[in-house]
Design an enzyme around this catalytic site. Sequence first.
Site, PDB file in Angstrom:
ATOM      1  N   GLY A  11      26.334  60.438  46.802  1.00  0.00           N
ATOM      2  CA  GLY A  11      26.963  60.449  48.113  1.00  0.00           C
ATOM      3  C   GLY A  11      25.913  60.443  49.204  1.00  0.00           C
ATOM      4  O   GLY A  11      24.760  60.083  48.975  1.00  0.00           O
ATOM      5  N   CYS A  12      26.300  60.869  50.371  1.00  0.00           N
ATOM      6  CA  CYS A  12      25.398  60.891  51.517  1.00  0.00           C
ATOM      7  C   CYS A  12      24.129  61.668  51.194  1.00  0.00           C
ATOM      8  O   CYS A  12      24.187  62.799  50.714  1.00  0.00           O
ATOM      9  CB  CYS A  12      26.112  61.505  52.714  1.00  0.00           C
ATOM     10  SG  CYS A  12      25.073  61.641  54.174  1.00  0.00           S
ATOM     11  N   PHE A  13      22.996  61.058  51.451  1.00  0.00           N
ATOM     12  CA  PHE A  13      21.734  61.693  51.067  1.00  0.00           C
ATOM     13  C   PHE A  13      21.396  62.931  51.880  1.00  0.00           C
ATOM     14  O   PHE A  13      20.622  63.769  51.447  1.00  0.00           O
ATOM     15  CB  PHE A  13      20.569  60.712  51.060  1.00  0.00           C
ATOM     16  CG  PHE A  13      20.451  59.718  52.188  1.00  0.00           C
ATOM     17  CD1 PHE A  13      20.856  59.980  53.479  1.00  0.00           C
ATOM     18  CD2 PHE A  13      19.897  58.471  51.928  1.00  0.00           C
ATOM     19  CE1 PHE A  13      20.724  59.049  54.500  1.00  0.00           C
ATOM     20  CE2 PHE A  13      19.748  57.526  52.934  1.00  0.00           C
ATOM     21  CZ  PHE A  13      20.168  57.814  54.225  1.00  0.00           C
ATOM     22  N   HIS A 154      28.526  68.068  50.559  1.00  0.00           N
ATOM     23  CA  HIS A 154      27.877  68.671  49.397  1.00  0.00           C
ATOM     24  C   HIS A 154      27.900  70.192  49.489  1.00  0.00           C
ATOM     25  O   HIS A 154      27.626  70.759  50.546  1.00  0.00           O
ATOM     26  CB  HIS A 154      26.430  68.181  49.282  1.00  0.00           C
ATOM     27  CG  HIS A 154      26.358  66.731  48.950  1.00  0.00           C
ATOM     28  ND1 HIS A 154      26.335  65.760  49.926  1.00  0.00           N
ATOM     29  CD2 HIS A 154      26.334  66.092  47.779  1.00  0.00           C
ATOM     30  CE1 HIS A 154      26.297  64.567  49.341  1.00  0.00           C
ATOM     31  NE2 HIS A 154      26.298  64.745  48.040  1.00  0.00           N
TER      32      HIS A 154
END
Length: 165
Positions: A11-13, A154
Site C-alpha cells: 500500500g501507500c509507502f 497502516h
Amino acid sequence: MSIQKAYLAGGCFWGMEELFRMQPGVTDTETGYAGGENEHPTYRKHPGHAETLEVTYDSKETNFENLLDFFFQIHDPTTLNRQGNDVGTSYRSAIFYQNDEQKAEAEKFIQRVNDSGRWDSPVVTTLEPFEAFWPAEPEHQDYLQNVPWGYTCHYVRPGGSYLLK
C-alpha cells in the site's frame, strides 16, 4: 556483511515507512518504486510500479523473517491492489525478493499467514524478482515525520506475531 536490504510493498509507502523505521535492527528506510515498466519513475508516472519501501537492516539485530512478520502485521495482504482508500496496482502487496533464499522464506511465510486463519481470504501478496528500486521524490521521504497529520492506512493488526503461533 551485516547490513542487508529488503524491498516490500503493502500500500501507500508513507505508512509502511513510519512503522518500519521504529523496528529493532532497522537502520534506514526509503520510499520508492519497484516492479514497473519505466526507469526513473515518479509519483505521477510509474506504470506497473508498486509503492515500495526499501528497508535497510542490520542482520546482527534482526532478519528477513522478522521483517516479513511485521510486514504481514501492518497491512491487509488479502486485498488485491488495495490498501484502505488507495486502489490500483501501485498499492499491491508484494515482496521483491533478491535471491532464492528470500523467495523460499517469503513463500513459507505466506503459507504461515494463510494457515493462521487470521484472514477470511487467502493472501494475494505477489513474489516478484527484485530488479531495481527507484527512490521517490524528496517530499515522499519521511512524509509522516514531516506531516504527522497525514493519511495512513497502516497499523499493527490484532493477533500479534505470526512467529509465535
